[in-house]
Design a protein around this motif. Structure first.
Motif, PDB file in Angstrom:
ATOM      1  N   THR A 185     -56.020 -60.374 107.338  1.00 29.05           N
ATOM      2  CA  THR A 185     -56.826 -61.380 108.381  1.00 29.05           C
ATOM      3  C   THR A 185     -55.965 -62.683 108.412  1.00 29.05           C
ATOM      4  OG1 THR A 185     -57.669 -61.797 106.357  1.00 29.05           O
ATOM      5  CG2 THR A 185     -58.804 -59.966 107.724  1.00 29.05           C
ATOM      6  N   LEU A 186     -54.903 -62.784 107.726  1.00 30.82           N
ATOM      7  CA  LEU A 186     -54.240 -64.109 107.765  1.00 30.82           C
ATOM      8  C   LEU A 186     -53.817 -64.490 109.067  1.00 30.82           C
ATOM      9  CD1 LEU A 186     -52.340 -64.136 104.406  1.00 30.82           C
ATOM     10  CD2 LEU A 186     -54.264 -65.483 104.890  1.00 30.82           C
ATOM     11  N   LYS A 187     -53.770 -65.706 109.565  1.00 31.13           N
ATOM     12  CA  LYS A 187     -53.364 -66.075 110.716  1.00 31.13           C
ATOM     13  C   LYS A 187     -51.909 -67.052 110.773  1.00 31.13           C
ATOM     14  CE  LYS A 187     -57.096 -64.454 112.711  1.00 31.13           C
ATOM     15  NZ  LYS A 187     -57.220 -63.414 113.299  1.00 31.13           N
ATOM     16  N   PHE A 188     -51.123 -66.324 111.722  1.00 33.78           N
ATOM     17  CA  PHE A 188     -49.773 -66.869 111.835  1.00 33.78           C
ATOM     18  C   PHE A 188     -49.531 -66.765 113.249  1.00 33.78           C
ATOM     19  CE2 PHE A 188     -49.679 -65.186 107.305  1.00 33.78           C
ATOM     20  CZ  PHE A 188     -49.021 -66.609 106.769  1.00 33.78           C
ATOM     21  N   THR A 189     -48.677 -67.970 113.805  1.00 36.14           N
ATOM     22  CA  THR A 189     -48.159 -67.936 115.154  1.00 36.14           C
ATOM     23  C   THR A 189     -47.013 -67.030 115.100  1.00 36.14           C
ATOM     24  OG1 THR A 189     -46.715 -69.794 114.744  1.00 36.14           O
ATOM     25  CG2 THR A 189     -49.314 -70.142 115.640  1.00 36.14           C
ATOM     26  N   SER A 190     -46.363 -66.449 116.349  1.00 30.96           N
ATOM     27  CA  SER A 190     -45.194 -66.102 116.292  1.00 30.96           C
ATOM     28  C   SER A 190     -43.899 -66.432 116.036  1.00 30.96           C
ATOM     29  CB  SER A 190     -45.108 -65.574 117.932  1.00 30.96           C
ATOM     30  OG  SER A 190     -44.026 -64.786 118.288  1.00 30.96           O
ATOM     31  N   ASP A 191     -44.048 -67.849 116.241  1.00 38.53           N
ATOM     32  CA  ASP A 191     -42.810 -68.693 115.592  1.00 38.53           C
ATOM     33  C   ASP A 191     -42.823 -68.782 114.181  1.00 38.53           C
ATOM     34  OD1 ASP A 191     -41.933 -69.018 118.127  1.00 38.53           O
ATOM     35  OD2 ASP A 191     -43.083 -71.058 118.607  1.00 38.53           O
ATOM     36  N   GLN A 192     -44.089 -68.730 113.764  1.00 38.16           N
ATOM     37  CA  GLN A 192     -43.966 -68.790 112.144  1.00 38.16           C
ATOM     38  C   GLN A 192     -43.623 -67.567 111.460  1.00 38.16           C
ATOM     39  OE1 GLN A 192     -48.172 -69.873 111.790  1.00 38.16           O
ATOM     40  NE2 GLN A 192     -47.898 -71.829 111.366  1.00 38.16           N
ATOM     41  N   VAL A 193     -43.683 -66.467 112.145  1.00 36.46           N
ATOM     42  CA  VAL A 193     -43.027 -65.183 111.533  1.00 36.46           C
ATOM     43  C   VAL A 193     -41.933 -64.458 112.074  1.00 36.46           C
ATOM     44  CG1 VAL A 193     -45.552 -64.511 110.672  1.00 36.46           C
ATOM     45  CG2 VAL A 193     -44.592 -64.032 113.051  1.00 36.46           C
ATOM     46  N   LYS A 194     -41.404 -65.469 113.193  1.00 41.23           N
ATOM     47  CA  LYS A 194     -40.126 -64.917 113.783  1.00 41.23           C
ATOM     48  C   LYS A 194     -38.833 -65.252 112.764  1.00 41.23           C
ATOM     49  CE  LYS A 194     -37.551 -65.340 117.891  1.00 41.23           C
ATOM     50  NZ  LYS A 194     -37.146 -65.926 119.413  1.00 41.23           N
ATOM     51  N   GLN A 195     -38.054 -64.360 112.538  1.00 39.62           N
ATOM     52  CA  GLN A 195     -36.940 -64.624 111.973  1.00 39.62           C
ATOM     53  C   GLN A 195     -35.702 -63.944 112.532  1.00 39.62           C
ATOM     54  OE1 GLN A 195     -36.787 -65.093 107.462  1.00 39.62           O
ATOM     55  NE2 GLN A 195     -36.264 -62.775 107.457  1.00 39.62           N
ATOM     56  N   SER A 196     -34.649 -64.616 112.903  1.00 45.62           N
ATOM     57  CA  SER A 196     -33.611 -64.152 113.584  1.00 45.62           C
ATOM     58  C   SER A 196     -32.291 -64.598 112.854  1.00 45.62           C
ATOM     59  CB  SER A 196     -33.677 -64.887 115.070  1.00 45.62           C
ATOM     60  OG  SER A 196     -33.475 -66.096 115.147  1.00 45.62           O
ATOM     61  N   PHE A 197     -31.351 -63.704 113.077  1.00 45.04           N
ATOM     62  CA  PHE A 197     -30.026 -63.913 112.280  1.00 45.04           C
ATOM     63  C   PHE A 197     -28.947 -63.807 113.290  1.00 45.04           C
ATOM     64  CE2 PHE A 197     -32.725 -62.406 109.309  1.00 45.04           C
ATOM     65  CZ  PHE A 197     -32.996 -63.059 108.299  1.00 45.04           C
ATOM     66  N   GLN A 198     -27.810 -64.575 113.487  1.00 46.23           N
ATOM     67  CA  GLN A 198     -26.572 -64.434 114.215  1.00 46.23           C
ATOM     68  C   GLN A 198     -25.542 -64.397 113.206  1.00 46.23           C
ATOM     69  OE1 GLN A 198     -28.864 -67.431 114.845  1.00 46.23           O
ATOM     70  NE2 GLN A 198     -30.191 -65.925 116.037  1.00 46.23           N
ATOM     71  N   THR A 199     -24.659 -63.533 114.055  1.00 51.20           N
ATOM     72  CA  THR A 199     -23.151 -63.295 113.198  1.00 51.20           C
ATOM     73  C   THR A 199     -22.309 -63.504 114.238  1.00 51.20           C
ATOM     74  OG1 THR A 199     -24.353 -62.188 111.588  1.00 51.20           O
ATOM     75  CG2 THR A 199     -21.961 -62.096 111.614  1.00 51.20           C
ATOM     76  N   PHE A 200     -21.159 -64.219 114.234  1.00 51.85           N
ATOM     77  CA  PHE A 200     -20.044 -64.314 114.740  1.00 51.85           C
ATOM     78  C   PHE A 200     -18.838 -64.015 113.838  1.00 51.85           C
ATOM     79  CE2 PHE A 200     -22.864 -67.502 116.891  1.00 51.85           C
ATOM     80  CZ  PHE A 200     -22.701 -67.237 118.224  1.00 51.85           C
ATOM     81  N   GLY A 201     -18.288 -62.986 114.344  1.00 53.93           N
ATOM     82  CA  GLY A 201     -17.197 -62.672 113.326  1.00 53.93           C
ATOM     83  C   GLY A 201     -15.812 -62.051 114.123  1.00 53.93           C
ATOM     84  N   GLY A 202     -14.646 -62.113 113.235  1.00 52.06           N
ATOM     85  CA  GLY A 202     -13.518 -61.423 114.020  1.00 52.06           C
ATOM     86  C   GLY A 202     -12.620 -60.951 112.639  1.00 52.06           C
ATOM     87  N   ALA A 203     -11.701 -60.074 113.083  1.00 54.11           N
ATOM     88  CA  ALA A 203     -10.737 -59.421 111.960  1.00 54.11           C
ATOM     89  C   ALA A 203      -9.348 -59.605 112.431  1.00 54.11           C
ATOM     90  CB  ALA A 203     -11.091 -58.291 111.142  1.00 54.11           C
ATOM     91  N   LEU A 204      -8.282 -59.414 111.972  1.00 55.48           N
ATOM     92  CA  LEU A 204      -6.932 -59.443 112.343  1.00 55.48           C
ATOM     93  C   LEU A 204      -6.174 -58.615 111.145  1.00 55.48           C
ATOM     94  CD1 LEU A 204      -4.844 -59.633 114.584  1.00 55.48           C
ATOM     95  CD2 LEU A 204      -4.300 -61.900 113.321  1.00 55.48           C
ATOM     96  N   SER A 205      -5.268 -57.465 111.333  1.00 55.90           N
ATOM     97  CA  SER A 205      -4.527 -56.896 110.367  1.00 55.90           C
ATOM     98  C   SER A 205      -3.079 -56.324 110.976  1.00 55.90           C
ATOM     99  CB  SER A 205      -5.342 -55.755 109.893  1.00 55.90           C
ATOM    100  OG  SER A 205      -5.516 -54.938 110.796  1.00 55.90           O
ATOM    101  N   LEU A 206      -2.173 -56.352 110.138  1.00 55.16           N
ATOM    102  CA  LEU A 206      -0.996 -55.814 110.696  1.00 55.16           C
ATOM    103  C   LEU A 206      -0.581 -54.843 109.358  1.00 55.16           C
ATOM    104  CD1 LEU A 206       1.947 -55.956 112.107  1.00 55.16           C
ATOM    105  CD2 LEU A 206       2.447 -57.880 110.479  1.00 55.16           C
ATOM    106  N   ARG A 207      -0.092 -53.743 109.847  1.00 53.15           N
ATOM    107  CA  ARG A 207       0.577 -52.669 108.724  1.00 53.15           C
ATOM    108  C   ARG A 207       1.749 -52.000 109.600  1.00 53.15           C
ATOM    109  NH1 ARG A 207      -1.006 -47.213 109.136  1.00 53.15           N
ATOM    110  NH2 ARG A 207      -2.009 -46.583 111.016  1.00 53.15           N
ATOM    111  N   ASN A 208       2.437 -51.548 108.776  1.00 50.64           N
ATOM    112  CA  ASN A 208       3.693 -50.723 109.116  1.00 50.64           C
ATOM    113  C   ASN A 208       3.283 -49.273 108.984  1.00 50.64           C
ATOM    114  OD1 ASN A 208       3.710 -51.005 106.530  1.00 50.64           O
ATOM    115  ND2 ASN A 208       5.828 -50.531 106.058  1.00 50.64           N
ATOM    116  N   THR A 209       3.348 -48.371 109.817  1.00 48.62           N
ATOM    117  CA  THR A 209       3.056 -46.929 109.831  1.00 48.62           C
ATOM    118  C   THR A 209       4.015 -46.022 109.062  1.00 48.62           C
ATOM    119  OG1 THR A 209       4.082 -46.714 112.123  1.00 48.62           O
ATOM    120  CG2 THR A 209       1.767 -47.276 111.999  1.00 48.62           C
ATOM    121  N   GLU A 210       5.196 -46.815 108.855  1.00 47.30           N
ATOM    122  CA  GLU A 210       6.050 -46.235 108.237  1.00 47.30           C
ATOM    123  C   GLU A 210       6.743 -46.871 107.186  1.00 47.30           C
ATOM    124  OE1 GLU A 210       7.188 -42.904 108.482  1.00 47.30           O
ATOM    125  OE2 GLU A 210       6.064 -42.276 110.415  1.00 47.30           O
ATOM    126  N   PRO A 211       7.190 -46.041 106.120  1.00 47.94           N
ATOM    127  CA  PRO A 211       7.717 -47.102 105.004  1.00 47.94           C
ATOM    128  C   PRO A 211       9.138 -47.835 105.366  1.00 47.94           C
ATOM    129  CG  PRO A 211       7.163 -44.962 103.936  1.00 47.94           C
ATOM    130  CD  PRO A 211       7.224 -44.879 105.534  1.00 47.94           C
TER     131      PRO A 211
END
Length: 553
Positions: A185-211
């Protein structure tokens, strides 16, 4: 005839004498004969060119050949399994490497998933993946939306260096609504209960496939992400960087030495305290490895620095196998970290409030187990372990706001007895059946009364069957024993209800590039609560089409 020759000779001599006398007139013109000459011809020899032919042999030769008997033994001896990158088949290239999956349902509007591939399939690989899922339940504010886009690429050198570059960049946006408040029965607005998370990411790798010529394998990689929320009045932000520099030196065919360095860095801005916190871990990984057909041994210790506090972690592993590799005994004493970050905590419980502080969880595990296979299709594994946790994050409902937010409470020291078992049956791509069971008995808590939010028992099973050509059926079943939770009103400890869920679906082809799919979720219509006060969706259906295209010629 002889006289004629004699006269000719005498005549020649006489002429010569006359010539000389003509030149010298003082000498006498006389001829002195000292001996007589009689030329004789040699008798001719007759050559015989007639050869006598050999006698005809009318008997057949008898040839004896000594051919030893050959026997072929087919005793199966599986070799060592080493994970490697999947190689594209240049003769039969992949087809239908682009797809769009669209669906709608009674709570999912819409569901979109796409994947696109580029590159020559030999030295360059590029992929684009995108997902969009929106759902809405019957409860007030019971809705969420998830968007995920990622670009991935791999480039391999064609020279003798055998290098492989890999990288990715992506964006993720998760939107939730805090609908788990009591009473409703508690009253909240949509903005009060809205929770959002943003993630920006990246990765870079180098490997030798043969010894290299010196037996070195290296794989440096770096991951970077930026995480933020939408909390008012100030947003919480976090930057994470993980730098890993592993190096392996092979010594012959059975020995190796690993040496690696890892820096796990986190910078978290705490809006509630108007300051920032650095939560960093550094550790070095030296290890000596023994790899034979019957033994895999790793002996090492890991020096680590958790926010400048030094800890020496054990890292000992041993896998002892039979000669046919069908049964392996596993022993280990290992230490490792679970990173304390806002981004990681949100992936565990999306209903949490902004953390007041970040601590890393340090763990040590002593275990013994076995794994093996009974046939070419059936495998099994079992393990018993004793774990020690330091600074374990637990989740409790906040007493304010009807308990819709979860606060993080750290357990300074805790132990657990863990039992794990799994079985699987694989028959190519036609049939896949897997099942796993985890049992955790938590004890010896120091700062908290109960292990809030941790599941003591989990069971999962997955079934996929290709009933006939272009027709697939799947079934997922999972169940758990309820976690301990703390009442947000009076702080009394309770045990949550058990939960069970089953999903079933089918997929079949109707044209060369078009598939139909249909899925039913929560067949039991069990509206359980994985997290206290957050009831899951009930029975729901979802279906649509999969359009694949871009066949590579």
């Amino acid at each position: 005839m002889d006289k004629k020759i004699f006269l000719l000779v005498m005549l020649g001599i006489g002429c010569a004498s006359v010539s000389l006398q003509a030149q010298d007139t003082t000498k006498r013109r006389t001829i002195d004969i000292t001996s007589s000459f009689k030329p004789v011809l040699r008798e001719a020899v007759k050559l015989n060119f007639n050869a006598a032919p050999p006698a005809v042999d009318t008997s057949r030769p008898r040839l004896a050949y000594n051919i030893p008997a050959q026997y072929l033994f087919l005793s199966y001896q599986p070799g060592e399994m080493k994970p490697v990158a999947l190689q594209r088949d240049s003769v039969n290239p992949w087809t239908n490497y682009n797809f769009i999956k669209i669906g709608v349902g009674n709570i999912h509007i819409p569901y979109i998933r796409t994947g696109f591939s580029f590159g020559d399939g030999k030295s360059t690989f590029f992929n684009v993946f995108a997902n969009q899922l929106s759902s809405k339940g019957n409860l007030t504010y019971q809705k969420n939306s998830m968007t995920d886009v990622k670009l991935m690429g791999t480039v391999r050198s064609n020279d003798n260096d055998h290098l492989e570059w890999s990288g990715n960049v992506g964006f993720k946006n998760d939107v939730y609504h805090l609908y788990g408040y009591r009473p409703d029965t508690l009253k909240f607005t949509s903005d009060q209960v809205k929770q959002s998370f943003q993630t920006f990411g990246g990765a870079l790798s180098l490997r030798n496939t043969e010894p290299t010529e010196f037996g070195l394998l290296y794989h440096p990689n770096i991951k970077i992400s930026y995480f933020t929320d939408n909390h008012d009045p100030k947003k919480g932000t976090e930057a994470n960087t993980v730098l890993n520099l592993p190096l392996e030196k092979t010594i012959g065919k059975e020995f190796a030495f690993d040496l690696g360095f890892t820096a796990d860095l986190t910078h978290y801005n705490l809006p509630s305290q108007n300051n920032a916190q650095n939560n960093n871990i550094y550790y070095v990984n030296p290890a000596f490895l023994v790899k034979t057909s019957n033994l895999f041994l790793q002996a090492a210790v890991t020096p680590s620095w958790d926010n400048k506090a030094f800890y020496l972690l054990p890292n000992f592993l041993a896998d002892i196998s039979t000669s046919d590799q069908r049964f392996t005994i596993q022993l280990g004493w290992i230490g490792y970290y679970d990173k304390g970050s806002y981004q990681r905590f949100e992936s565990i419980n999306p209903w949490l409030a902004q953390p007041d502080s970040l601590l890393n969880t340090r763990m040590q595990e002593r275990y013994a187990g076995f794994k093996g296979s009974i046939s070419n299709h059936f495998t099994y594994a079992a393990k018993i372990g004793f774990l020690t946790y330091k600074n374990m994050p637990l989740f409790v409902n906040d007493s304010t706001g009807g308990g819709k937010d979860f606060l993080i409470r750290y357990e300074t020291s805790m132990q657990a007895l863990q039992l794990h078992g799994e079985v699987s049956y694989l028959q190519g791509e036609d049939l896949t059946v897997t099942a796993s069971l985890n049992i955790n008995q938590f004890k010896d808590l120091h700062s908290q009364v109960k292990p809030w939010g941790l599941l003591p028992v989990e069971f999962n099973t997955h079934f996929k069957w290709q009933a006939f050509k272009d027709f697939y059926a799947k079934l997922d079943l999972f169940a758990f024993s309820g976690a301990q939770y703390r009442s947000p009103t009076d702080g009394v400890a309770f045990k949550g209800d058990n939960g069970a869920d089953m999903n079933a679906g089918v997929e079949f082809r109707i044209t060369r590039q078009l598939n139909l799919w249909f899925q039913m979720n929560n067949l039991f219509n069990n509206k359980y609560e994985r997290w206290h006060q957050y009831q899951v969706y009930g029975f729901n259906v979802l279906g649509g089409i999969i359009f694949s295209f871009g066949d590579k010629k």
